[in-house]
Design a protein around this motif. Structure first.
Motif, PDB file in Angstrom:
ATOM      1  N   ASN B 201      10.993   2.754 -74.199  1.00 50.71           N
ATOM      2  CA  ASN B 201      11.969   1.736 -73.828  1.00 50.71           C
ATOM      3  C   ASN B 201      12.065   1.719 -72.307  1.00 50.71           C
ATOM      4  N   LEU B 202      11.183   0.929 -71.708  1.00 53.24           N
ATOM      5  CA  LEU B 202      11.014   0.995 -70.255  1.00 53.24           C
ATOM      6  C   LEU B 202      12.288   0.639 -69.504  1.00 53.24           C
ATOM      7  N   GLN B 203      13.014  -0.338 -70.046  1.00 55.85           N
ATOM      8  CA  GLN B 203      14.228  -0.748 -69.335  1.00 55.85           C
ATOM      9  C   GLN B 203      15.275   0.381 -69.357  1.00 55.85           C
ATOM     10  N   HIS B 204      15.424   0.986 -70.533  1.00 53.78           N
ATOM     11  CA  HIS B 204      16.381   2.087 -70.655  1.00 53.78           C
ATOM     12  C   HIS B 204      15.984   3.250 -69.747  1.00 53.78           C
ATOM     13  N   SER B 210      17.518   5.303 -62.401  1.00 50.33           N
ATOM     14  CA  SER B 210      18.359   4.805 -61.326  1.00 50.33           C
ATOM     15  C   SER B 210      19.739   5.473 -61.364  1.00 50.33           C
ATOM     16  N   LYS B 211      20.318   5.592 -62.563  1.00 53.68           N
ATOM     17  CA  LYS B 211      21.651   6.195 -62.698  1.00 53.68           C
ATOM     18  C   LYS B 211      21.692   7.609 -62.140  1.00 53.68           C
ATOM     19  N   TYR B 212      20.646   8.366 -62.429  1.00 49.12           N
ATOM     20  CA  TYR B 212      20.635   9.776 -62.027  1.00 49.12           C
ATOM     21  C   TYR B 212      19.828  10.025 -60.748  1.00 49.12           C
ATOM     22  N   ASN B 213      19.341   8.941 -60.156  1.00 51.44           N
ATOM     23  CA  ASN B 213      18.590   9.047 -58.900  1.00 51.44           C
ATOM     24  C   ASN B 213      17.401  10.011 -59.049  1.00 51.44           C
ATOM     25  N   LEU B 214      16.641   9.836 -60.134  1.00 51.78           N
ATOM     26  CA  LEU B 214      15.476  10.681 -60.395  1.00 51.78           C
ATOM     27  C   LEU B 214      14.213  10.007 -59.869  1.00 51.78           C
ATOM     28  N   LYS B 215      13.152  10.811 -59.725  1.00 55.94           N
ATOM     29  CA  LYS B 215      11.886  10.223 -59.298  1.00 55.94           C
ATOM     30  C   LYS B 215      11.158   9.578 -60.462  1.00 55.94           C
ATOM     31  N   ALA B 216      11.476  10.026 -61.692  1.00 52.30           N
ATOM     32  CA  ALA B 216      10.840   9.416 -62.868  1.00 52.30           C
ATOM     33  C   ALA B 216      11.602   9.756 -64.140  1.00 52.30           C
ATOM     34  N   VAL B 217      11.658   8.793 -65.037  1.00 49.17           N
ATOM     35  CA  VAL B 217      12.013   9.043 -66.442  1.00 49.17           C
ATOM     36  C   VAL B 217      10.880   8.405 -67.231  1.00 49.17           C
ATOM     37  N   LEU B 218      10.094   9.232 -67.900  1.00 46.04           N
ATOM     38  CA  LEU B 218       8.805   8.754 -68.360  1.00 46.04           C
ATOM     39  C   LEU B 218       8.437   9.323 -69.728  1.00 46.04           C
ATOM     40  N   LYS B 219       8.036   8.441 -70.643  1.00 47.93           N
ATOM     41  CA  LYS B 219       7.476   8.908 -71.906  1.00 47.93           C
ATOM     42  C   LYS B 219       6.024   9.323 -71.664  1.00 47.93           C
ATOM     43  N   VAL B 220       5.671  10.535 -72.058  1.00 50.19           N
ATOM     44  CA  VAL B 220       4.316  11.040 -71.815  1.00 50.19           C
ATOM     45  C   VAL B 220       3.754  11.618 -73.108  1.00 50.19           C
ATOM     46  N   ASP B 221       2.467  11.968 -73.085  1.00 44.62           N
ATOM     47  CA  ASP B 221       1.919  12.625 -74.276  1.00 44.62           C
ATOM     48  C   ASP B 221       2.220  14.121 -74.223  1.00 44.62           C
ATOM     49  N   LEU B 222       1.967  14.795 -75.332  1.00 47.02           N
ATOM     50  CA  LEU B 222       2.354  16.203 -75.419  1.00 47.02           C
ATOM     51  C   LEU B 222       1.615  17.066 -74.393  1.00 47.02           C
ATOM     52  N   ASP B 223       0.357  16.717 -74.107  1.00 44.56           N
ATOM     53  CA  ASP B 223      -0.416  17.440 -73.095  1.00 44.56           C
ATOM     54  C   ASP B 223       0.287  17.449 -71.746  1.00 44.56           C
ATOM     55  N   GLU B 224       0.652  16.267 -71.314  1.00 42.21           N
ATOM     56  CA  GLU B 224       1.303  16.150 -70.008  1.00 42.21           C
ATOM     57  C   GLU B 224       2.666  16.829 -70.032  1.00 42.21           C
ATOM     58  N   LEU B 225       3.376  16.675 -71.136  1.00 43.10           N
ATOM     59  CA  LEU B 225       4.692  17.302 -71.263  1.00 43.10           C
ATOM     60  C   LEU B 225       4.580  18.812 -71.099  1.00 43.10           C
ATOM     61  N   ALA B 226       3.586  19.384 -71.780  1.00 46.43           N
ATOM     62  CA  ALA B 226       3.401  20.842 -71.707  1.00 46.43           C
ATOM     63  C   ALA B 226       3.023  21.271 -70.291  1.00 46.43           C
ATOM     64  N   ARG B 227       2.115  20.547 -69.672  1.00 49.19           N
ATOM     65  CA  ARG B 227       1.616  20.930 -68.350  1.00 49.19           C
ATOM     66  C   ARG B 227       2.661  20.815 -67.246  1.00 49.19           C
ATOM     67  N   GLU B 228       3.502  19.790 -67.349  1.00 45.71           N
ATOM     68  CA  GLU B 228       4.370  19.445 -66.225  1.00 45.71           C
ATOM     69  C   GLU B 228       5.787  20.013 -66.268  1.00 45.71           C
TER      70      GLU B 228
END
Lengths: 358, 358
Positions: B201-204, B210-228
């Protein structure tokens, strides 16, 4: 002094500062390093044997810097650099008299201590210690779920309890960093008690209140602080003026569902009174990083015996990042004091030279 | 049915809901309450003996609702009200076939679980379990302070490590409530993996960023989730589709300084793989409120034996406020289903009636 081409300044290092930080010292060929070789607190005898002729010394909280040590060092000594924010172990009058520069490492531990304060507030409320022990001791298979089993007061506000007041004894940098972390839990009021002779900074309080959208940020007296706080966090300096500020009288006024956190100095809390308060249910729980008389806090200490008291062994600044930062500052302080340049943080001895050593 | 003037609807209550909530039921004179009298999980034999002729029953996670029980109850039964957010203990196909209404208690536990997730993230990183055990077992007097003793990775960002990525498996209400609590620790990125068939949900996500002033809120695959991820929090439903989503392959990709938290269901994490990961240092630590096979998690369970694994016995919703709220909803669900009115939360059986019971 050593001859040209060979190390010029002898520096005694009372603890290996780790592979990330030692190269800062080792790369300075003007320094002749004498490093305590073991992975435990530096032996006093070794220190006294090695200090003569030193220009600088890097110490930890565990290394006492007194007239005996300074006399042994002799007139070559220019600086004492401690890897700590506190300097209770340094005889300030004695170093001041000799015109030494004292380096220390304040500020960099603010976030680590604030993080641990939040951890202890949660553990004290949520049976973090009891629940962990239960599983560790093999009790889970026989732990019968119950509607209110292992329940504790919720840190976050709820529809049924929409007000949460956090109280601070001492309202400096670490308290404010802790407050910022508690805001999204739904904290509604921030109360604090601090030096009675300082007037509240009304403008700063109003700015915090607005920034965090709180109902109040207010300096109050200890009575009100005790009565009103759901979470009370002790983050003030030690010493005679704050000795046992949390005593039986204070604890008796607190809410039965409140939790107490101490991440400053053990002397601020009367251990016997707190043990009684927990035993008799005057307050809900406590989370302590410091205890009066530490590290002599044995298994049968009244607070260790209280199930609702969570104690950790003075690890509030113990993060890899913060300790590396502290070690770096300790090295930089020493280098600057001997080789020139700005020390990251120097104790202002003009303010302390009149305080009698303790 | 009882006669006019006397109780009309028999209701079996499998657990006393406490002095705040029982009056909600007791004040309804249309109800004839049959209450399990002991302060432990309801005995199955007692339940089977008392259920015949009941119109409603209030159950806990510990009470199995299956065809045997429903047959014993007979045609008078209209509703099963469970004081839980999960309903794994209820045979949904069997209740659906009989046209019963199922009440449950979602939503109200969001904040309590988010609070505990933060506690476990901090304990897993900051040696909360090891430090607490050390003091409890009388080890403090002999615990020698060391520059890097009992250090762990810092949850908060620092000047030396200005990036912190929190990862979520599952990104529903509780994950987002947990994220909000981590923001002031300096979290910079929020990554999440969720149902692969649902598009992000890209808009959400942009609104949260923006609300939390983060550099990213991003849906990723499990590989990237584990690595990062620096902190990885598992908050997804149980069941076959998420079984052992955190397995050896996943854990091997994680950072050595990362911590894993599971406050959802034990089945999502492969316990043996996690024990190996902790033993061999693939990750830093883990904080678990749930373990596969619980409560049969004995002292010699591979995870209980790992010092860097902090386990508490499924207490994520265990706050006085939340459990009272859950008990209130359980009573209200039952009353509404029998006497009329809106149930605070009813399981939508149209969506579940096709799932085979497990």
């Amino acid at each position: 002094m050593a001859q040209s081409g060979s190390p010029r300044y002898k520096v005694v290092v009372c603890r290996n500062l780790g592979p990330d930080v030692m190269p800062l010292l080792e790369s300075r060929h003007e320094l002749e390093l004498v490093i305590w070789p073991e992975d435990r607190a530096c032996n006093r005898k070794w220190l006294l044997e090695n200090i003569p002729g030193a220009t600088g010394v890097i110490v930890m909280l565990t290394d006492k810097v007194d007239s005996e040590l300074l006399d042994k060092a002799g007139p070559s000594l220019r600086t004492v650099s401690t890897m700590s924010v506190g300097y209770e172990h340094i005889d300030l009058k004695a170093v001041s008299k000799r015109g030494l520069k004292i380096g220390y490492t304040p500020d960099v531990l603010t976030d680590a201590v604030a993080d641990l304060s939040v951890m202890l507030a949660l553990m004290a409320g949520r049976n973090g210690g009891i629940g962990y022990s239960l599983v560790l001791n093999g009790g889970w298979p026989n732990f019968s779920w119950a509607p209110f089993g292992l329940c504790g007061p919720q840190l976050s506000t709820t529809v049924l309890s929409p007000t949460r007041k956090v109280g601070f004894i001492g309202f400096g940098r670490i308290s404010q960093a802790t407050l910022s972390r508690l805001v999204p839990f739904g904290i509604t009021h921030c109360l604090y008690a601090s030096n009675p002779s300082s007037p509240p900074n009304l403008q700063h309080d109003a700015e915090l209140q607005s920034k965090y959208n709180l109902k109040a940020v207010l300096k109050v007296d200890l009575d009100e602080l005790a009565r009103e706080s759901d979470v009370l966090i002790v983050l003030a300096p030690g010493g005679p003026s704050t000795y046992h500020v949390v005593n039986e009288d204070f604890l008796r006024k607190m809410k039965k569902t409140s939790v107490l956190v101490n991440t400053s100095r053990g002397t601020l809390v009367d251990s016997d009174a707190l043990a009684k308060a927990l035993r008799e249910g005057w307050i809900w729980g406590a989370g302590l990083d410091v205890v009066e008389g530490e590290p002599n806090v044995p298994k049968d200490h009244p607070l260790v015996k209280e199930p609702k008291c969570v104690i950790v062994p003075h690890i509030a600044s113990a993060t890899l990042e913060t300790r590396k930062h502290m070690a770096t500052h300790a090295a930089q302080n020493l280098i600057a004091a001997i080789l020139g340049g700005d020390m990251p943080a120097q104790v202002d001895l003009s303010a302390f030279s009149l305080i009698p050593p303790c």
